[in-house]
Every structure is written in structure tokens, then in C-alpha cells.
Motif scaffolding. Structure first.
Motif, PDB file in Angstrom:
ATOM      1  N   GLY A   1    -107.146  85.708  -0.237  1.00 20.63           N
ATOM      2  CA  GLY A   1    -106.087  86.373  -0.109  1.00 20.63           C
ATOM      3  C   GLY A   1    -104.715  85.340  -0.517  1.00 20.63           C
ATOM      4  N   GLN A   2    -103.745  85.866   0.017  1.00 22.95           N
ATOM      5  CA  GLN A   2    -102.424  84.925   0.017  1.00 22.95           C
ATOM      6  C   GLN A   2    -102.381  84.146   1.338  1.00 22.95           C
ATOM      7  N   LEU A   3    -102.391  82.837   0.613  1.00 23.70           N
ATOM      8  CA  LEU A   3    -102.321  81.569   1.570  1.00 23.70           C
ATOM      9  C   LEU A   3    -101.340  80.620   1.210  1.00 23.70           C
ATOM     10  N   ASP A   4    -100.657  79.968   2.262  1.00 23.17           N
ATOM     11  CA  ASP A   4     -99.809  79.094   2.040  1.00 23.17           C
ATOM     12  C   ASP A   4    -100.354  77.522   1.886  1.00 23.17           C
ATOM     13  N   TYR A   5    -101.361  77.549   2.799  1.00 24.61           N
ATOM     14  CA  TYR A   5    -101.978  76.343   2.689  1.00 24.61           C
ATOM     15  C   TYR A   5    -103.612  76.615   2.804  1.00 24.61           C
ATOM     16  N   LEU A   6    -104.458  75.978   1.994  1.00 24.60           N
ATOM     17  CA  LEU A   6    -105.777  75.731   2.232  1.00 24.60           C
ATOM     18  C   LEU A   6    -106.521  74.462   2.435  1.00 24.60           C
ATOM     19  N   ILE A   7    -106.916  74.099   3.706  1.00 26.25           N
ATOM     20  CA  ILE A   7    -107.136  72.856   4.186  1.00 26.25           C
ATOM     21  C   ILE A   7    -108.732  72.614   3.941  1.00 26.25           C
ATOM     22  N   LEU A   8    -109.080  71.573   3.237  1.00 29.08           N
ATOM     23  CA  LEU A   8    -110.442  71.037   2.988  1.00 29.08           C
ATOM     24  C   LEU A   8    -110.915  70.179   3.795  1.00 29.08           C
ATOM     25  N   ASP A   9    -111.797  70.580   4.602  1.00 30.87           N
ATOM     26  CA  ASP A   9    -112.453  69.351   5.620  1.00 30.87           C
ATOM     27  C   ASP A   9    -113.595  68.827   4.777  1.00 30.87           C
ATOM     28  N   LEU A  10    -113.335  67.421   4.572  1.00 33.23           N
ATOM     29  CA  LEU A  10    -114.458  66.635   3.671  1.00 33.23           C
ATOM     30  C   LEU A  10    -115.462  66.088   4.390  1.00 33.23           C
ATOM     31  N   PRO A  11    -116.574  65.620   4.037  1.00 32.60           N
ATOM     32  CA  PRO A  11    -117.753  64.768   4.384  1.00 32.60           C
ATOM     33  C   PRO A  11    -117.219  63.579   4.158  1.00 32.60           C
ATOM     34  N   PRO A  12    -117.910  62.362   4.971  1.00 30.93           N
ATOM     35  CA  PRO A  12    -117.600  61.133   4.621  1.00 30.93           C
ATOM     36  C   PRO A  12    -118.065  60.712   3.063  1.00 30.93           C
ATOM     37  N   GLY A  13    -117.486  59.590   2.758  1.00 31.21           N
ATOM     38  CA  GLY A  13    -118.131  59.044   1.354  1.00 31.21           C
ATOM     39  C   GLY A  13    -117.031  59.344   0.162  1.00 31.21           C
ATOM     40  N   THR A  14    -117.755  58.827  -0.893  1.00 28.43           N
ATOM     41  CA  THR A  14    -116.840  59.021  -2.184  1.00 28.43           C
ATOM     42  C   THR A  14    -117.827  59.698  -3.119  1.00 28.43           C
ATOM     43  N   GLY A  15    -118.752  60.468  -2.930  1.00 30.95           N
ATOM     44  CA  GLY A  15    -119.825  61.082  -3.748  1.00 30.95           C
ATOM     45  C   GLY A  15    -119.615  62.429  -4.414  1.00 30.95           C
ATOM     46  N   ASP A  16    -120.550  63.257  -4.652  1.00 33.81           N
ATOM     47  CA  ASP A  16    -120.684  64.614  -5.156  1.00 33.81           C
ATOM     48  C   ASP A  16    -119.488  65.466  -4.604  1.00 33.81           C
ATOM     49  N   THR A  17    -119.258  65.702  -3.212  1.00 38.20           N
ATOM     50  CA  THR A  17    -118.453  66.630  -2.975  1.00 38.20           C
ATOM     51  C   THR A  17    -116.973  66.164  -3.217  1.00 38.20           C
ATOM     52  N   GLN A  18    -116.489  64.953  -3.183  1.00 37.91           N
ATOM     53  CA  GLN A  18    -115.422  64.647  -3.442  1.00 37.91           C
ATOM     54  C   GLN A  18    -114.974  64.677  -4.749  1.00 37.91           C
ATOM     55  N   LEU A  19    -115.967  64.274  -5.677  1.00 35.56           N
ATOM     56  CA  LEU A  19    -115.792  64.536  -7.218  1.00 35.56           C
ATOM     57  C   LEU A  19    -115.701  65.833  -7.902  1.00 35.56           C
ATOM     58  N   THR A  20    -116.818  66.689  -7.143  1.00 30.10           N
ATOM     59  CA  THR A  20    -116.639  68.121  -7.466  1.00 30.10           C
ATOM     60  C   THR A  20    -115.328  68.733  -7.204  1.00 30.10           C
ATOM     61  N   LEU A  21    -114.841  68.448  -6.105  1.00 27.55           N
ATOM     62  CA  LEU A  21    -113.464  68.951  -5.611  1.00 27.55           C
ATOM     63  C   LEU A  21    -112.364  68.501  -6.681  1.00 27.55           C
TER      64      LEU A  21
ATOM     65  N   GLY B   1    -102.967  83.114  -5.573  1.00 30.94           N
ATOM     66  CA  GLY B   1    -102.715  83.540  -3.977  1.00 30.94           C
ATOM     67  C   GLY B   1    -102.677  82.300  -3.071  1.00 30.94           C
ATOM     68  N   ILE B   2    -102.928  80.924  -3.724  1.00 35.70           N
ATOM     69  CA  ILE B   2    -103.062  80.042  -2.853  1.00 35.70           C
ATOM     70  C   ILE B   2    -101.881  78.868  -3.070  1.00 35.70           C
ATOM     71  N   ARG B   3    -100.942  78.438  -2.554  1.00 41.00           N
ATOM     72  CA  ARG B   3     -99.850  77.665  -3.060  1.00 41.00           C
ATOM     73  C   ARG B   3    -100.241  76.203  -2.816  1.00 41.00           C
ATOM     74  N   HIS B   4    -100.896  75.856  -1.726  1.00 40.04           N
ATOM     75  CA  HIS B   4    -101.192  74.172  -1.541  1.00 40.04           C
ATOM     76  C   HIS B   4    -102.463  74.399  -0.953  1.00 40.04           C
ATOM     77  N   ILE B   5    -103.472  73.327  -1.834  1.00 44.61           N
ATOM     78  CA  ILE B   5    -104.829  72.804  -1.298  1.00 44.61           C
ATOM     79  C   ILE B   5    -104.890  71.280  -0.825  1.00 44.61           C
ATOM     80  N   ILE B   6    -105.198  71.167   0.313  1.00 39.40           N
ATOM     81  CA  ILE B   6    -104.847  69.837   0.936  1.00 39.40           C
ATOM     82  C   ILE B   6    -106.294  69.137   1.470  1.00 39.40           C
ATOM     83  N   ALA B   7    -106.981  68.162   0.837  1.00 42.43           N
ATOM     84  CA  ALA B   7    -108.105  67.752   1.037  1.00 42.43           C
ATOM     85  C   ALA B   7    -107.809  66.631   2.366  1.00 42.43           C
ATOM     86  N   VAL B   8    -108.626  66.572   3.492  1.00 41.70           N
ATOM     87  CA  VAL B   8    -108.625  65.705   4.483  1.00 41.70           C
ATOM     88  C   VAL B   8    -109.790  64.796   4.374  1.00 41.70           C
TER      89      VAL B   8
END
Length: 400
Positions: free
Chosen positions: A121-141, A11-18
């Protein structure tokens, strides 16, 4: 209006990390306004607040934080909806004043729940608002979510640019395409005299994009209305759509959308492959290989025979791996010393008939193999596989 290409998740076309390596550069503000700029283009948008420990999206959207989200009949979480934007955030579960005191594994658990257990549901874009850093969150995603790409947000001053570079390099390491750099909090224009002032210097984001060969998406001005609208829970793009800053967000959204429309479709879909039965086998698109393609982007895997894994690379090259050789070269902490890099695994302990049970894709940059001897903690990055294949080929050539 529909985007092209296969779905990243059902249901999701694009997933974008910010993201950005640094805090305080305005990632959340960019995420919110970019989401609504894409919505104004006719797209269906979702926004995931991936900053589990410091959520700010509910406040920027004017969402109440004292009413946890509900569940649908299938026990999936129902996201909040504001101005037609579907949203999930830890702030909806913890309230305004209650801190989320969580260790890394729990942060990862919540992130995976927000992606996979929410009824988007059906999405064209899912935007992910990331925390700062290069740790657990970024690696998990990066490991668990098939990202279409990442946007790097920076402010113009050198300290921000240096740290943003680290965030950018992290995404490159895990083979997440960098869709572009956004310079936030740029020139401030005095509303009284009309004179522009570069409070945090100027042009740093564009200069970094040239140095690194990364697309530059745009410069967002330092505009008090952006802050005021965000604090009031009424994003600028909706509240003042004709403002200069809103038009900049619109231009960034259009540039981003254009780049994704033109993005290569040779990338593999996520897969879970059972070796013995070949069920769930990934694609093999030999015709898609091109000499100018990446040497460490896999576009195909297949079982040449019961003991040989073949990998097709984007540059058109194919490498064959004996599966026991892959097991012997596992780089996990059980098989190799993390400090010295020296092997810990005794080759005599690996049975001759070792074979994979399952091979699972890990984000855009690796595979994980569960073996029939019970070992399953290793991750084989594409970079490691390419280098291993090259060293084995060189060894054969020397023997000849």
C-alpha cells in the motif's frame, strides 16, 4: 505528514536498510523501535524482515508464526499488521522451530518476493532489517531495490566496529548512501545507585563516524527494558514512550527523517530502457550537475545516436560510449577471467553492428545491458564506466 521526493517503488517513498557486518549488535531491535519512532512522527511504516535464515521480527512484535499470510484479489501477499505496522517475515512462513534451509538463489527469490509481491500500500518508509554479513542478501537488495540509504548499527567494542566498517564499505561500493551510524548497547545505568558503566567500552560508534566522515545518529543505552519489551512482543517505544531509551530512538528517527528530506533529488529512478525504440528512456537532468558532485554517480543516460550511449555524472561531466566498445569491455565471468582479470572475449567474435536491446538500472550503482547477440550477463558499474570513459578520452588525447 508526507515525505518529499519521488517514490522509490510504487506507493513507497523511502526504503531504508538497517545493517552491520556483524551479528548480535541489535539490528532487529533497532529496526523495530526505529519503525515505531517514525510511526509516532505521523508516518506510514512497513517493516521487512530480510533475515530469511534467522528471522526474529515476529517474536519482537508478538506475531503468531503458525498462520501464513493471505493473498488479496490481485494475488499479492497481504502483510501482517501489528500496532499499525505492516510486516512480512520468513518467520510467518516457516514457524518457530522449522529452519529455513535455503541456498543463495532461493534466499534472493524470497527477498524479491517480500519486496515486490507484497501489498504494502502507501508507505512513507519501508525499513529492511538485514542479516549480518555482506553476502547474497545485501547484494540482492542493493541490485534490485532502490534504497534511499542504509543505517549501520554497531556496539562500542573494537571487534564490532571493525566488522561494521566492512558492512559500511559494502554499501558504499554499491552506491547506497550511508545515512548514519547508530551505537547500540552503550552505557548501562544501574537502577539502584545510578552509576553508569560502559560495559562494551564507549564512544566507538561516534569515533568511527568522525574517522569516516559519516553522520552519527545517536547512542542507544544498554537498557534491560529494551530486551524485556522485545521478548514480550511489545516494543519499548510503544510500551514505555517516556523512557530515556525511547526518547533516544525518537531523536534518531527525527535526525534520519531530516537527512532524507534534505537528500539530493538528482538520483535516477529505476528504469528498463529499450534501445531501438527509446521506450522507457531514463531522465537527463543536465542542469542538476554540480562540480562538487560525485564522479561515479550517474544522473542521466541518453542515446546520442544509434551507436552512442551518453552518461551524465553528478559532477556535471558527460561521457560518450560507443556501444561496441562497451560490449568489448564487459567484465562478466564469460568475458574476463575473474582471478587474473585478463580478457577472455575475442574481439573478432563481436559483430560490428552490435547494439543493446535493453538497458536496465541495477540499484544505485550500475546498469545491465542485454545485447542483440544474446549476451546479457554483464553488469557495468558506474565506477567502471567512469574509468573506461576517462581511459578512452586519454587515449584520444595521446593519439592527437
Amino acid at each position: 505528514m508526507q515525505t518529499t521526493g519521488p517514490e522509490k517503488l510504487p506507493g513507497i517513498r523511502h526504503i531504508i536498510a538497517v545493517g552491520s557486518g556483524k551479528g548480535g549488535v541489535g539490528k532487529s531491535t533497532v529496526s523495530v523501535n526505529l519503525a515505531f519512532a517514525l510511526q509516532r512522527m505521523g508516518y506510514r511504516i512497513g517493516l521487512l524482515d530480510a533475515d530469511v535464515l534467522g528471522p526474529s521480527i515476529p517474536g519482537m512484535l508478538g506475531l503468531t508464526t503458525d498462520q501464513p499470510p493471505g493473498f488479496d484479489a490481485g494475488e499479492m501477499i497481504t502483510p501482517a499488521e501489528r500496532y499499525g505496522l505492516k510486516t512480512i517475515s520468513m518467520g510467518m512462513l516457516s514457524g518457530d522451530d522449522k529452519p529455513a534451509i535455503l541456498r543463495g538463489p532461493m534466499v534472493s527469490k524470497f527477498l524479491k518476493m517480500f519486496v515486490g509481491s507484497v501489498h504494502w500500500g502507501q508507505l512513507d518508509y519501508l525499513i529492511l532489517d538485514l542479516p549480518p554479513g555482506t553476502g547474497d542478501t545485501q547484494l540482492t537488495l542493493a541490485q534490485s531495490v532502490p534504497l534511499s540509504g542504509a543505517i549501520i548499527v554497531t556496539t562500542p567494542q573494537d571487534v564490532s566496529l571493525k566488522i561494521a566498517r566492512r558492512g559500511l564499505r559494502m554499501f558504499q561500493t554499491v552506491h547506497t548512501p550511508i545515512l548514519g551510524i547508530v551505537e547500540n548497547m552503550s552505557t548501562f545505568t544501574c537502577p539502584h545507585c545510578g552509576k553508569g558503566t560502559d560495559i562494551f567500552h564507549g564512544g566507538g560508534g561516534e569515533r568511527m563516524s568522525r574517522e569516516l566522515g559519516i553522520p552519527f545518529l545517536g547512542t542507544i543505552p544498554l537498557d534491560p527494558d529494551i530486551v524485556t519489551c522485545g521478548d514480550q512482543g511489545q516494543p519499548l517505544v510503544l510500551e514505555k514512550p517516556n523512557s530515556f531509551a525511547a526518547q533516544v530512538y525518537g531523536a534518531i528517527a527525527a535526525e534520519l527523517d531530516g537527512r532524507l528530506q534534505a537528500q539530493s533529488t538528482s538520483a535516477l529512478k529505476q528504469f528498463t530502457w529499450t534501445w531501438e525504440t527509446n521506450a522507457g528512456a531514463p531522465a537527463w537532468a543536465e542542469s542538476a550537475g554540480r562540480p562538487s558532485g560525485s564522479q561515479t554517480t550517474a544522473i542521466g543516460f541518453r542515446q546520442r545516436d544509434a551507436r552512442t550511449l551518453s552518461v551524465l555524472w553528478e559532477d556535471g561531466q558527460r561521457q560518450d560510449f560507443d556501444v561496441r566498445d562497451l560490449r568489448l569491455n564487459c567484465r562478466c565471468a564469460l568475458c574476463r577471467d575473474e582471478m587474473s582479470g585478463l580478457p577472455l572475449l575475442d574481439p573478432k567474435s563481436v559483430r560490428a553492428d552490435i547494439t543493446p536491446r535493453t538497458i536496465v538500472s541495477v540499484g544505485n550503482y550500475a546498469i545491465s545491458i542485454a545485447w542483440n547477440d544474446g549476451h546479457s550477463t554483464g553488469i557495468d558499474t558506474f565506477k567502471h564506466l567512469r574509468a573506461l570513459g576517462a581511459s578512452r578520452a586519454a587515449g584520444v588525447a595521446e593519439d592527437v
